[in-house]
Write an enzyme that holds these catalytic residues in place. Structure first.
Site, PDB file in Angstrom:
ATOM      1  N   LYS A 112       0.827  -1.212   0.000  1.00 38.04           N
ATOM      2  CA  LYS A 112       0.000   0.000   0.000  1.00 38.04           C
ATOM      3  C   LYS A 112       0.855   1.253   0.000  1.00 38.04           C
ATOM      4  O   LYS A 112       0.531   2.228  -0.676  1.00 38.04           O
ATOM      5  CB  LYS A 112      -0.935   0.015   1.220  1.00 38.04           C
ATOM      6  CG  LYS A 112      -2.067  -0.986   1.100  1.00 38.04           C
ATOM      7  CD  LYS A 112      -3.045  -0.894   2.266  1.00 38.04           C
ATOM      8  CE  LYS A 112      -4.066  -2.014   2.203  1.00 38.04           C
ATOM      9  NZ  LYS A 112      -4.814  -2.160   3.447  1.00 38.04           N
ATOM     10  N   LYS A 196      -5.789 -12.258  -5.419  1.00 37.90           N
ATOM     11  CA  LYS A 196      -6.971 -12.420  -4.577  1.00 37.90           C
ATOM     12  C   LYS A 196      -8.052 -11.435  -4.994  1.00 37.90           C
ATOM     13  O   LYS A 196      -7.741 -10.361  -5.530  1.00 37.90           O
ATOM     14  CB  LYS A 196      -6.605 -12.219  -3.102  1.00 37.90           C
ATOM     15  CG  LYS A 196      -6.294 -10.787  -2.746  1.00 37.90           C
ATOM     16  CD  LYS A 196      -6.209 -10.564  -1.238  1.00 37.90           C
ATOM     17  CE  LYS A 196      -5.862  -9.086  -1.010  1.00 37.90           C
ATOM     18  NZ  LYS A 196      -5.686  -8.698   0.350  1.00 37.90           N
ATOM     19  N   LYS A 199     -10.832  -5.083  -4.577  1.00 37.71           N
ATOM     20  CA  LYS A 199     -11.260  -4.010  -5.488  1.00 37.71           C
ATOM     21  C   LYS A 199     -10.081  -3.325  -6.150  1.00 37.71           C
ATOM     22  O   LYS A 199     -10.255  -2.623  -7.139  1.00 37.71           O
ATOM     23  CB  LYS A 199     -12.092  -2.987  -4.741  1.00 37.71           C
ATOM     24  CG  LYS A 199     -11.281  -2.236  -3.728  1.00 37.71           C
ATOM     25  CD  LYS A 199     -11.996  -1.021  -3.230  1.00 37.71           C
ATOM     26  CE  LYS A 199     -11.194  -0.468  -2.079  1.00 37.71           C
ATOM     27  NZ  LYS A 199     -11.826   0.577  -1.376  1.00 37.71           N
TER      28      LYS A 199
HETATM   29  P1  TYM Z   1     -10.325  -6.861   5.558  1.00 35.15           P
HETATM   30  O1  TYM Z   1     -11.367  -5.879   5.977  1.00 35.15           O
HETATM   31  O2  TYM Z   1      -9.452  -6.496   4.412  1.00 35.15           O
HETATM   32  O3  TYM Z   1     -10.996  -8.233   5.190  1.00 35.15           O
HETATM   33  C1  TYM Z   1     -11.941  -8.847   6.053  1.00 35.15           C
HETATM   34  C2  TYM Z   1     -11.751 -10.362   6.046  1.00 35.15           C
HETATM   35  O4  TYM Z   1     -11.928 -10.894   4.735  1.00 35.15           O
HETATM   36  C3  TYM Z   1     -10.820 -11.708   4.385  1.00 35.15           C
HETATM   37  N1  TYM Z   1     -10.595 -11.611   2.936  1.00 35.15           N
HETATM   38  C4  TYM Z   1     -10.590 -12.652   2.084  1.00 35.15           C
HETATM   39  N2  TYM Z   1     -10.738 -13.977   2.299  1.00 35.15           N
HETATM   40  C5  TYM Z   1     -10.694 -14.779   1.213  1.00 35.15           C
HETATM   41  N3  TYM Z   1     -10.493 -14.341  -0.033  1.00 35.15           N
HETATM   42  C6  TYM Z   1     -10.320 -13.028  -0.305  1.00 35.15           C
HETATM   43  N4  TYM Z   1     -10.137 -12.610  -1.549  1.00 35.15           N
HETATM   44  C7  TYM Z   1     -10.366 -12.119   0.792  1.00 35.15           C
HETATM   45  N5  TYM Z   1     -10.248 -10.767   0.897  1.00 35.15           N
HETATM   46  C8  TYM Z   1     -10.396 -10.481   2.210  1.00 35.15           C
HETATM   47  C9  TYM Z   1      -9.657 -11.126   5.181  1.00 35.15           C
HETATM   48  O5  TYM Z   1      -8.620 -12.066   5.340  1.00 35.15           O
HETATM   49  C10 TYM Z   1     -10.341 -10.780   6.491  1.00 35.15           C
HETATM   50  O6  TYM Z   1     -10.445 -11.906   7.323  1.00 35.15           O
HETATM   51  N6  TYM Z   1      -6.795  -6.166   8.984  1.00 35.15           N
HETATM   52  C11 TYM Z   1      -8.072  -6.816   8.727  1.00 35.15           C
HETATM   53  C12 TYM Z   1      -9.177  -6.374   9.658  1.00 35.15           C
HETATM   54  C13 TYM Z   1      -8.875  -6.519  11.120  1.00 35.15           C
HETATM   55  C14 TYM Z   1      -8.891  -7.727  11.870  1.00 35.15           C
HETATM   56  C15 TYM Z   1      -8.593  -7.339  13.215  1.00 35.15           C
HETATM   57  C16 TYM Z   1      -9.110  -9.058  11.537  1.00 35.15           C
HETATM   58  C17 TYM Z   1      -8.601  -5.510  11.978  1.00 35.15           C
HETATM   59  N7  TYM Z   1      -8.445  -6.011  13.249  1.00 35.15           N
HETATM   60  C18 TYM Z   1      -8.535  -8.305  14.226  1.00 35.15           C
HETATM   61  C19 TYM Z   1      -9.033 -10.019  12.568  1.00 35.15           C
HETATM   62  C20 TYM Z   1      -8.743  -9.621  13.901  1.00 35.15           C
HETATM   63  C21 TYM Z   1      -8.494  -6.457   7.323  1.00 35.15           C
HETATM   64  O7  TYM Z   1      -8.111  -5.450   6.776  1.00 35.15           O
HETATM   65  O8  TYM Z   1      -9.429  -7.275   6.805  1.00 35.15           O
END
Ligand code: TYM
Length: 335
Positions: A112, A196, A199
């Site tokens: 990023k 993956k 967007k």
């Molecule tokens: P975020 O908001 O990007 O994504 C949310 C969840 O979706 C999963 N994910 C996917 N799984 C499978 N295939 C994909 N293409 C795909 N894209 C996204 C992500 O792995 C995630 O589980 N940093 C985290 C949010 C967060 C968090 C936490 C998660 C903040 N604090 C504490 C767990 C525990 C994030 O940006 O996820």
């Protein structure tokens, strides 16, 4: 019951199918056997500098999608991260235990920040994984259900927990395990099966949004890029058939059918049949999901009440852990 925590960022008005299959379905499956806490990580979303009104709307929309996906507020605490100030308090403790180099090695940060340049990259984006570690450690969570892309952040969280225990005594933090279900942990982009679903690829054309017009989703499925070889062979093999394997994974996940059974049905008939039927299956999944989400969104007062209740339950746990950690670090108790 052991505790689990997870969260998603309200960076868009809709979650996508990767979020749903990689994370949300696991959250729902685990809520019976664990004391579950699921939050909308609005503070994390501030790293992309959203418009305030849009952030408010997306935060509620994200919570509504948790409910539509089956998170049950009677069993799980559903809340908004910023309603529990202990997250940011513990994040400061962890910031002071995280090496600059260690944080610099986070691949999501590297990707990023490379796009945004040094001046466009904020300190918040840099410390983002530390706040995520705090989200988890402030509940003594044992398990964290996430998709594959969060694995490195979970490793950092575990390292920090172990470091706390070594420096401030055993029992300062619980070392959490990642719960990553390999079949659905990495849903690929429909336009680029090597990346993956996200967007940021190809203007988002390969993404299925949970709240988009189901007709558009059906179109995206039919336009999916598939594998150039043997255009009639349908079988699951992520290396040789990345595009078809991704479609089979999605097909299986939205219908509950076995991957091999689906592959056998379409093998030899050509990709077109598979895509048309998958498009129908995606529409059949999206329509009732959207109906449920809209019901929750049509009553924001009730939704806010669910979030308030969840935050109260979360604070009961987080308050105690924060107190323990502050004490271990040598901060004086408040009189
Ligand atoms: P975020 O908001 O990007 O994504 C949310 C969840 O979706 C999963 N994910 C996917 N799984 C499978 N295939 C994909 N293409 C795909 N894209 C996204 C992500 O792995 C995630 O589980 N940093 C985290 C949010 C967060 C968090 C936490 C998660 C903040 N604090 C504490 C767990 C525990 C994030 O940006 O996820």
């Amino acid at each position: 019951r052991p505790r689990i925590l997870s969260g998603m960022q309200p960076t868009d008005s809709s979650l996508h199918l990767g979020n749903y299959l990689g994370a949300l379905t696991q959250w729902v499956a685990l809520q019976d056997d664990y004391e579950a806490l699921y939050c909308v990580v609005d503070l994390h979303a501030l790293t992309v500098n959203p418009d305030p009104e849009a952030l408010r709307r997306r935060t509620r929309a994200t919570a509504a999608q948790y409910l539509a996906g089956g998170v049950d507020p009677a069993r799980s605490a559903l809340f908004v991260q910023s309603h529990v100030p202990e997250h940011t308090e513990v994040a400061w403790l962890l910031s002071c235990q995280t090496g600059f180099g260690e944080a610099s090695r986070m691949t999501q940060f590297k990707d990023k920040s490379a796009k945004q340049g040094t001046e466009g990259t904020t300190v918040g984006l840099f410390t983002y994984p530390v706040l995520m570690a705090a989200d988890i450690l402030v509940y003594d969570a044992a398990l964290v259900p996430v998709g594959e892309d969060q694995r490195q952040h979970l490793e950092l969280t575990r390292d920090l927990a172990e470091r706390l225990n070594a420096r401030f005594g055993a029992g300062t933090a619980v070392v959490p395990e990642a719960h990553i279900v390999s079949a659905t942990a990495k849903i690929q982009d429909l336009q680029n099966p090597a990346a993956k679903m996200s967007k940021s690829n190809a203007g988002g054309k390969g993404v299925i949004w949970l709240l988009e017009d189901p007709k558009k989703a059906a179109k995206a499925v039919k336009a999916a890029v598939t594998d150039a070889d043997e255009s009639y062979a349908v079988y699951f093999d992520r290396e040789k058939k990345p595009g078809i394997s991704n479609l089979l994974t999605i097909f299986s996940a939205v219908t509950g059918r076995d991957v091999d059974a689906i592959a056998a049905e379409y093998d030899g008939r050509g990709y077109g049949y598979l895509k048309v039927d998958l498009a129908d299956a995606v529409v059949a999944f999206l329509e009732p999901f959207q109906e449920r989400a809209n019901t929750y969104l049509s009553d924001p007062a009730q939704l806010d009440k669910v979030l308030d209740d969840g935050a109260s339950r979360a604070r009961e746990i987080a308050g105690g852990v924060r107190e323990r950690m502050f004490d271990r670090f040598g901060l004086l108790p408040r009189g």
